[in-house]
Design a protein around this motif. Structure first.
Motif, PDB file in Angstrom:
ATOM      1  N   CYS A  99       0.832  -1.206  -0.155  1.00  0.00           N
ATOM      2  CA  CYS A  99      -0.061  -0.047   0.082  1.00  0.00           C
ATOM      3  C   CYS A  99       0.878   1.272  -0.109  1.00  0.00           C
ATOM      4  CB  CYS A  99      -1.092   0.073   1.080  1.00  0.00           C
ATOM      5  SG  CYS A  99      -2.258  -1.324   1.297  1.00  0.00           S
ATOM      6  N   GLY A 100       2.007   1.232   0.514  1.00  0.00           N
ATOM      7  CA  GLY A 100       3.051   2.440   0.558  1.00  0.00           C
ATOM      8  C   GLY A 100       3.793   2.798  -0.809  1.00  0.00           C
ATOM      9  N   ASP A 101       3.960   1.556  -1.439  1.00  0.00           N
ATOM     10  CA  ASP A 101       4.800   1.509  -2.884  1.00  0.00           C
ATOM     11  C   ASP A 101       4.122   1.911  -3.695  1.00  0.00           C
ATOM     12  OD1 ASP A 101       7.758   0.736  -3.999  1.00  0.00           O
ATOM     13  OD2 ASP A 101       6.157  -0.385  -4.962  1.00  0.00           O
ATOM     14  N   THR A 102       2.748   1.861  -3.766  1.00  0.00           N
ATOM     15  CA  THR A 102       1.923   1.688  -4.930  1.00  0.00           C
ATOM     16  C   THR A 102       1.970   3.399  -5.747  1.00  0.00           C
ATOM     17  OG1 THR A 102      -0.148   1.318  -5.851  1.00  0.00           O
ATOM     18  CG2 THR A 102      -0.200   2.220  -3.704  1.00  0.00           C
ATOM     19  N   LEU A 190      -5.623  -2.768   8.507  1.00  0.00           N
ATOM     20  CA  LEU A 190      -6.108  -1.637   7.670  1.00  0.00           C
ATOM     21  C   LEU A 190      -5.502  -0.192   8.097  1.00  0.00           C
ATOM     22  CD1 LEU A 190      -9.785  -2.760   7.331  1.00  0.00           C
ATOM     23  CD2 LEU A 190      -7.994  -3.017   5.497  1.00  0.00           C
ATOM     24  N   VAL A 191      -5.258   0.000   9.518  1.00  0.00           N
ATOM     25  CA  VAL A 191      -4.490   1.242   9.752  1.00  0.00           C
ATOM     26  C   VAL A 191      -3.351   1.432   9.114  1.00  0.00           C
ATOM     27  CG1 VAL A 191      -3.904   0.104  12.206  1.00  0.00           C
ATOM     28  CG2 VAL A 191      -4.083   2.914  11.728  1.00  0.00           C
ATOM     29  N   THR A 192      -2.417   0.454   9.203  1.00  0.00           N
ATOM     30  CA  THR A 192      -1.125   0.444   8.699  1.00  0.00           C
ATOM     31  C   THR A 192      -1.281   0.617   7.127  1.00  0.00           C
ATOM     32  OG1 THR A 192      -0.291  -0.964  10.269  1.00  0.00           O
ATOM     33  CG2 THR A 192       1.020  -0.656   8.233  1.00  0.00           C
ATOM     34  N   ALA A 193      -2.087   0.056   6.506  1.00  0.00           N
ATOM     35  CA  ALA A 193      -2.297  -0.034   5.076  1.00  0.00           C
ATOM     36  C   ALA A 193      -2.677   1.481   4.857  1.00  0.00           C
ATOM     37  CB  ALA A 193      -3.444  -0.859   4.615  1.00  0.00           C
ATOM     38  N   ALA A 194      -3.605   1.987   5.447  1.00  0.00           N
ATOM     39  CA  ALA A 194      -4.153   3.630   5.089  1.00  0.00           C
ATOM     40  C   ALA A 194      -2.888   4.401   5.581  1.00  0.00           C
ATOM     41  CB  ALA A 194      -5.428   3.692   5.944  1.00  0.00           C
ATOM     42  N   LEU A 195      -2.253   4.319   6.480  1.00  0.00           N
ATOM     43  CA  LEU A 195      -1.237   5.299   6.830  1.00  0.00           C
ATOM     44  C   LEU A 195      -0.298   5.203   5.733  1.00  0.00           C
ATOM     45  CD1 LEU A 195       0.407   6.940   8.654  1.00  0.00           C
ATOM     46  CD2 LEU A 195       1.411   4.813   9.793  1.00  0.00           C
ATOM     47  N   ALA A 196       0.292   3.897   5.158  1.00  0.00           N
ATOM     48  CA  ALA A 196       1.094   3.666   4.084  1.00  0.00           C
ATOM     49  C   ALA A 196       0.798   4.351   2.792  1.00  0.00           C
ATOM     50  CB  ALA A 196       1.721   2.286   3.870  1.00  0.00           C
ATOM     51  N   PHE A 197      -0.578   4.175   2.602  1.00  0.00           N
ATOM     52  CA  PHE A 197      -1.213   4.558   1.251  1.00  0.00           C
ATOM     53  C   PHE A 197      -1.276   6.177   1.430  1.00  0.00           C
ATOM     54  CE2 PHE A 197      -4.819   5.763  -1.220  1.00  0.00           C
ATOM     55  CZ  PHE A 197      -4.492   5.207  -2.626  1.00  0.00           C
ATOM     56  N   TRP A 198      -1.535   6.901   2.518  1.00  0.00           N
ATOM     57  CA  TRP A 198      -1.462   8.367   2.647  1.00  0.00           C
ATOM     58  C   TRP A 198      -0.170   8.849   2.476  1.00  0.00           C
ATOM     59  CZ3 TRP A 198       0.018  10.961   7.427  1.00  0.00           C
ATOM     60  CH2 TRP A 198       0.136  12.572   6.950  1.00  0.00           C
ATOM     61  N   ALA A 205       9.085   9.315  -2.539  1.00  0.00           N
ATOM     62  CA  ALA A 205      10.250   8.141  -2.099  1.00  0.00           C
ATOM     63  C   ALA A 205       9.323   6.874  -1.394  1.00  0.00           C
ATOM     64  CB  ALA A 205      11.239   8.685  -0.976  1.00  0.00           C
ATOM     65  N   PRO A 206       9.065   5.639  -2.265  1.00  0.00           N
ATOM     66  CA  PRO A 206       8.425   4.586  -1.945  1.00  0.00           C
ATOM     67  C   PRO A 206       9.039   4.208  -0.472  1.00  0.00           C
ATOM     68  CG  PRO A 206       9.192   4.412  -3.971  1.00  0.00           C
ATOM     69  CD  PRO A 206       9.759   5.562  -3.733  1.00  0.00           C
ATOM     70  N   LEU A 207      10.496   4.031  -0.134  1.00  0.00           N
ATOM     71  CA  LEU A 207      10.938   3.683   0.842  1.00  0.00           C
ATOM     72  C   LEU A 207      10.546   4.561   2.133  1.00  0.00           C
ATOM     73  CD1 LEU A 207      12.877   1.730   2.435  1.00  0.00           C
ATOM     74  CD2 LEU A 207      14.760   3.259   1.888  1.00  0.00           C
ATOM     75  N   GLY A 208      10.473   5.984   1.643  1.00  0.00           N
ATOM     76  CA  GLY A 208       9.853   6.721   2.948  1.00  0.00           C
ATOM     77  C   GLY A 208       8.576   6.482   3.278  1.00  0.00           C
ATOM     78  N   ALA A 209       7.437   6.212   2.368  1.00  0.00           N
ATOM     79  CA  ALA A 209       6.216   5.697   2.595  1.00  0.00           C
ATOM     80  C   ALA A 209       6.121   4.640   3.436  1.00  0.00           C
ATOM     81  CB  ALA A 209       5.477   5.758   1.306  1.00  0.00           C
ATOM     82  N   VAL A 210       7.048   3.596   3.207  1.00  0.00           N
ATOM     83  CA  VAL A 210       6.928   2.219   3.600  1.00  0.00           C
ATOM     84  C   VAL A 210       7.588   2.227   5.040  1.00  0.00           C
ATOM     85  CG1 VAL A 210       7.486  -0.385   3.331  1.00  0.00           C
ATOM     86  CG2 VAL A 210       6.838   1.096   1.343  1.00  0.00           C
ATOM     87  N   GLY A 211       8.692   2.787   5.024  1.00  0.00           N
ATOM     88  CA  GLY A 211       9.498   2.824   6.041  1.00  0.00           C
ATOM     89  C   GLY A 211       8.837   3.712   7.251  1.00  0.00           C
ATOM     90  N   GLY A 212       7.962   4.879   6.732  1.00  0.00           N
ATOM     91  CA  GLY A 212       7.270   5.635   7.799  1.00  0.00           C
ATOM     92  C   GLY A 212       6.163   4.830   8.354  1.00  0.00           C
ATOM     93  N   ALA A 213       5.390   4.093   7.460  1.00  0.00           N
ATOM     94  CA  ALA A 213       4.366   3.484   8.246  1.00  0.00           C
ATOM     95  C   ALA A 213       4.730   2.474   9.020  1.00  0.00           C
ATOM     96  CB  ALA A 213       3.748   2.730   6.744  1.00  0.00           C
ATOM     97  N   VAL A 214       5.881   1.266   8.761  1.00  0.00           N
ATOM     98  CA  VAL A 214       6.345   0.373   9.611  1.00  0.00           C
ATOM     99  C   VAL A 214       6.830   1.140  10.971  1.00  0.00           C
ATOM    100  CG1 VAL A 214       8.217  -1.391   9.990  1.00  0.00           C
ATOM    101  CG2 VAL A 214       6.871  -1.230   7.563  1.00  0.00           C
TER     102      VAL A 214
END
Length: 286
Positions: A99-102, A190-198, A205-214
């Protein structure tokens, strides 16, 4: 003089742009999807090898009965143990990744503006991306317990699910309970998915979105351990992440899972709305 809206090109239908099957095919062929699938499929084999090397975990019992001590009792117990050891962190990674890389990956490839120029409406693009991301996350959630159940049955036999609190569930009932557990784990993520998507809509930066959510998910887990927060911990999604344990009781208890699901869905709806609202106004130059 009243301004007029330019007429759409003949045959243009916004709902036909970026079909889900096209987006799903693109995401399925990506290397990170194959890597995540391989890791989740191999984890049960790694656990079987670990138990073979270390011996029956039940022989090291200190008097406390847990999922880990009954892991080798049956295939159902092994599948429940695989979910237990992976739900806290491992399953967070594919959700954040899918969801964060998309959207951010399209921006990093400088292809996002071309998609919008196709023209794909922004809401349509986000909806397609989010739908495929959630579907991929759900597939990852299902893959692990299904493989674990098959591997565990081959290694330890098909039998009842020995409950940590005592008693057992018949194999048929055990499969249904594991399905409930898997469904709840997905909803709680779902909260992690939505956070990563936002985050994916606000950064290139895909890594920023994915890493930020994790990273924020880990922070939530840490805060949940701070007992000084008292009842405030109930508003943290992490506080409810193991409520699925109520499904592994002689009598299925829904209260904790319903509370956890409501917290996760509430956060997810707010974050998803922020993603759509912010992206609709964003100046896309990538």
């Amino acid at each position: 003089m009243t301004a007029t809206t330019p007429a759409a090109a003949p045959g243009y239908r916004a709902r036909r742009t970026l079909p889900l099957r096209v987006e799903a095919r693109r995401q399925l062929r990506r290397r990170r999807t194959l890597v995540i699938g391989a890791i989740l499929a191999l984890l049960p084999f790694v656990l079987v090898a670990a138990f073979a090397i270390g011996g029956d975990p039940g022989t090291r019992s200190t008097g406390r009965i847990s999922l880990m001590t009954t892991a080798t009792a049956s295939g159902a117990n092994f599948a429940a143990t695989a979910l237990f050891v992976s739900a806290g962190f491992l399953l967070v990674v594919p959700v954040a990744l899918f969801c964060g890389d998309t959207v951010a990956s399209e921006a990093s490839w400088s292809s996002l503006r071309y998609l919008l120029a196709a023209p794909v409406p922004r809401a349509r693009l986000l909806l397609s991306k989010l739908t495929v991301g959630l579907a991929s996350s759900a597939a990852a959630m299902v893959l692990l317990p299904v493989v674990a159940l098959a591997v565990g049955t081959a290694a330890y036999g098909w039998g009842p699910l020995q409950l940590p609190t005592g008693g057992a569930l018949a194999p048929g009932d055990a499969v249904l309970r594991l399905a409930v557990v898997t469904g709840y784990v997905f909803v709680s993520q779902l909260v992690t998915a939505a956070l990563a998507f936002w985050l994916s809509t606000v950064t290139d930066a895909p890594l920023g979105a994915v890493g930020g959510a994790v990273g924020l998910t880990i922070v939530g887990n840490v805060l949940d351990q701070v007992t000084a927060l008292g009842d405030w911990r109930a508003v943290l999604p992490a506080h409810w992440q193991y409520s699925w344990a109520d499904a592994l009781q002689p009598q299925l208890e829904w209260t904790g899972m319903l509370q956890g699901a409501s917290v996760s869905v509430s956060y997810a709806l707010v974050l998803t709305a922020l993603a759509f609202r912010g992206f609709a106004r964003k100046d896309v130059v990538s």
